[in-house]
Design a protein around this motif. Structure first.
Motif, PDB file in Angstrom:
ATOM      1  N   THR A 545       0.840  -1.193   0.000  1.00  0.00           N
ATOM      2  CA  THR A 545       0.000   0.000   0.000  1.00  0.00           C
ATOM      3  C   THR A 545       0.879   1.248   0.000  1.00  0.00           C
ATOM      4  N   GLU A 561      -3.305   4.251  -1.666  1.00  0.00           N
ATOM      5  CA  GLU A 561      -3.657   3.498  -2.860  1.00  0.00           C
ATOM      6  C   GLU A 561      -3.075   2.086  -2.768  1.00  0.00           C
ATOM      7  N   ASN A 562      -3.841   1.132  -3.320  1.00  0.00           N
ATOM      8  CA  ASN A 562      -3.366  -0.245  -3.411  1.00  0.00           C
ATOM      9  C   ASN A 562      -3.966  -0.867  -4.669  1.00  0.00           C
ATOM     10  N   LYS A 563      -3.116  -1.408  -5.532  1.00  0.00           N
ATOM     11  CA  LYS A 563      -3.586  -1.943  -6.816  1.00  0.00           C
ATOM     12  C   LYS A 563      -4.521  -3.129  -6.624  1.00  0.00           C
ATOM     13  N   GLU A 564      -4.311  -3.903  -5.551  1.00  0.00           N
ATOM     14  CA  GLU A 564      -5.165  -5.064  -5.307  1.00  0.00           C
ATOM     15  C   GLU A 564      -6.451  -4.650  -4.594  1.00  0.00           C
ATOM     16  N   SER A 565      -6.310  -4.150  -3.357  1.00  0.00           N
ATOM     17  CA  SER A 565      -7.458  -3.686  -2.588  1.00  0.00           C
ATOM     18  C   SER A 565      -6.978  -3.090  -1.273  1.00  0.00           C
ATOM     19  N   ASN A 605      -9.630   0.809  -4.286  1.00  0.00           N
ATOM     20  CA  ASN A 605      -8.186   0.914  -4.517  1.00  0.00           C
ATOM     21  C   ASN A 605      -7.589   2.230  -4.051  1.00  0.00           C
ATOM     22  N   ARG A 606      -8.459   3.190  -3.677  1.00  0.00           N
ATOM     23  CA  ARG A 606      -7.952   4.489  -3.259  1.00  0.00           C
ATOM     24  C   ARG A 606      -8.870   5.081  -2.198  1.00  0.00           C
TER      25      ARG A 606
END
Length: 618
Positions: A545, A561-565, A605-606
């Protein structure tokens, strides 16, 4: 017409004059506020680790250890060089909130730099001064008297001219129990002695740490002292700022698997003293325990049956690790589980899987023999037993092993690399104790992908069998186990404990007390059980994250932000400093937990979170 134009011109000059006066007053007020803000206020939201300009390649691992600790603690930290720190602000950059001067690698400092640090603190900054930072001048020599940093930290230390090689000593470290908990050091990692809490460790009730002799008359709040009354840690005011002095080589210790102190003091500095928001180490900010069961011999099987009848495995989920071979102590002794040929026990394990427990591997096929004989030099002959055990677990579960525990706690570095190469997510060994899931450092090398789960100890004991053989009363073990539940619930931290089923049966009332205490906290939504695999997956996603902490007017803002969740990732804001946070973008829920506002992110994601500072007029 000319008269009207003159009037308009005069009116414009009057308006511009008023606006200029307002601007001057506003600037003056802003400057006054900036000068009078304490550490961590919105104009100053960054903490920096100051490293030497000439940081060598072999010492960069120390800076990396601090950055890793900050990442795992959910604290925002960046690095700057000493010259960058001295130049900072010349081009109008925002002030730093705080600086950390680390041990071991930053021993030499110029007088100008030392003076700059003092000015920074007196003007309202915060300083974490660690052990021997600045103990040498720019020419690499000790001062004739005490360290130049003595006046900053509030006590005289670093008496090389008088004590020479006895300037530092091996110290037993004491503090009040509430201080230990405030540093997120769990009970058992410290034990009560003569009304004080003493740091302890596996195999040794009284751990001794390198510390410098200090003078008397410390002008601050004492957090820890040594057995000969030197100041080990303390917090004091200096001008408008504050100083945390830690007379222990925190970075040096972390690189040798003892990271609980670096993590604890870093968290105390950032969230306790500076009251900055932090990213919780636990899903939804709810603390909990990982309970790891080791089944390594035939005698385990009947004990597991007893525990199932007692309802132990109706809780959880737990991690259940098996040494799968037919032998236990040595080849052909026939004392092992013999998983492949034990249909009854295999069905028991499948039942545990159906109840949600995670099945893992407990080492190398023959428990005692492997644990006693594996070493750094025999990988070629020993890794076959790791593979045999892994294959047996995969045959049973239908999937590759994801977690591992070291027999007798013995874990050569090559074994960790082997596990990493085989995509194992989590492991435990007794060389690492007291803290939460971490990237372990050993001999200057960092675990790259796999998560280490330090075990919790009760003084010198790590297993119930050891306590039983030492005649430790069951009530004492019960008190320790329930105190771990309260610790996890109160701090929001994750810790691992482990049992062998035969030992647990001998202390069944203590096990029941543990589970009942956990049930009560879980009913209050303050506690959760986890498997090693679950926590490793969460820690991996949490580590990936990207989040920023910034301030705008009277608000502190977190953007993540996290590209996965981001699901279940949680930010904590101290309630005595922040008004109720607002989720400005993304999904999240806000509630109060203890002394913190808790913002739990949803599955997006954000997220953007804003919180007004109390007393700011917002």
């Amino acid at each position: 017409m000319r008269l009207n134009l003159l009037k308009v011109s005069a009116w414009r000059k009057h308006v511009f004059g008023v606006l200029a006066l307002v601007a001057i007053v506003a600037c003056a007020l802003l400057a006054y506020r900036s000068m009078n803000e304490g550490p961590g206020k919105p104009q100053s939201d960054s903490i920096v680790l100051v490293v030497p300009d000439n940081l060598s390649g072999e010492n960069r691992i120390y800076a990396q250890a601090w950055m890793d600790a900050a990442l795992e603690e959910g604290v925002r930290l960046s690095t700057v060089t000493a010259s960058e720190f001295v130049r900072h602000g010349l081009n109008g950059e925002r002030d730093y909130s705080a600086v950390i001067l680390p041990d071991t690698v930053h021993r030499s400092m110029t007088t100008a730099f030392v003076n700059k640090v003092r000015q920074f603190v007196e003007a309202g900054g915060a300083l974490m001064q660690v052990y021997d930072a600045g103990i040498l001048n720019e020419n690499g020599f000790y001062e004739q008297g005490a360290s130049r940093m003595s006046d900053v930290v509030g006590v005289q230390y670093g008496f090389y001219a008088r004590l020479r090689n006895d300037m530092a000593h091996q110290a037993t470290v004491y503090g009040a129990p509430e201080v230990m908990v405030g540093l997120h050091i769990p009970p058992g990692r410290w034990i009560a002695k003569d009304g004080r809490a003493m740091l302890s460790g596996y195999g040794e009730d009284m751990l001794r740490y390198p510390a410098m002799h200090t003078g008397s008359g410390y002008t601050g709040k004492v957090l820890m002292v040594s057995d000969e009354n030197s100041i080990i840690a303390g917090e004091r005011k200096l001008g408008k700022g504050r100083v945390l002095f830690v007379n222990l080589p925190l970075g040096y210790l972390k690189l040798r698997t003892d990271g609980v102190l670096l993590h604890g003091f870093l968290n105390y500095f950032a969230t306790g003293m500076l009251e900055q928001p932090k990213l919780s180490p636990a899903p939804q900010g709810i603390g909990g325990l990982v309970l790891n069961w080791h089944c390594d011999a035939q005698i385990c099987i009947d004990a597991v049956d007893s525990l199932i009848k007692d309802g132990v495995f109706k809780r959880g989920p737990f991690s259940f690790h098996i040494t799968a071979g037919p032998d236990q102590r040595q080849f052909n002794d026939g004392r092992g589980v013999d998983l492949a040929n034990n249909a009854a026990f295999t069905e028991v394990v499948r039942g545990l899987m159906r109840d949600g427990h995670e099945i893992g591997s407990h080492g190398g096929w023959i428990h005692d023999w492997f644990g006693l004989n594996v070493n750094e030099k025999n990988q070629s002959s020993m890794e076959i037993y790791l593979q045999k055990n892994a294959d047996a677990i995969q045959t049973l579960t239908g999937k590759p092993q994801t977690e591992y525990s070291a027999p007798t706690g013995n874990q050569p570095e090559w074994a960790t690399r082997w596990l990493d190469e085989h995509h194992v997510k989590a492991y435990y060994f007794t060389g690492n104790i007291g803290q939460g899931p971490t990237r372990t450092y050993r001999n200057g090398r960092r675990d790259e992908h796999i998560w280490s789960f330090p075990v919790q100890t009760y003084g010198q004991y790590s297993t119930i069998e050891e306590a039983y053989m030492s005649d430790i009363p069951e009530t004492e073990i019960a008190n320790w186990l329930t105190s771990l539940v309260r610790f996890a619930a109160g701090t929001g931290e994750i810790r691992l404990i482990y049992f062998h089923p035969p030992g647990a049966v001998r202390y069944l009332r203590a096990i029941d007390a543990l589970l009942e205490s956990a049930d009560a906290e879980q009913a209050r939504h303050q506690f959760q059980w986890h498997t090693m695999t679950q926590m490793a997956d969460f820690a991996q996603r949490r580590e990936q994250t990207v989040w920023r902490l910034a301030s705008d007017r009277n608000d502190v803002r977190v953007t993540a932000e996290n590209k996965e969740s981001l699901d279940a990732l949680t930010w904590l804001f101290p309630t005595d400093r922040y008004a109720r946070p607002r989720v400005e973008s993304g999904q999240g829920s806000v509630s109060m937990q203890g002394a913190s506002w808790k913002v739990v992110a949803g599955p997006g994601n954000r997220i953007v979170i804003a919180a007004a500072l109390k007393g700011s007029g917002a």
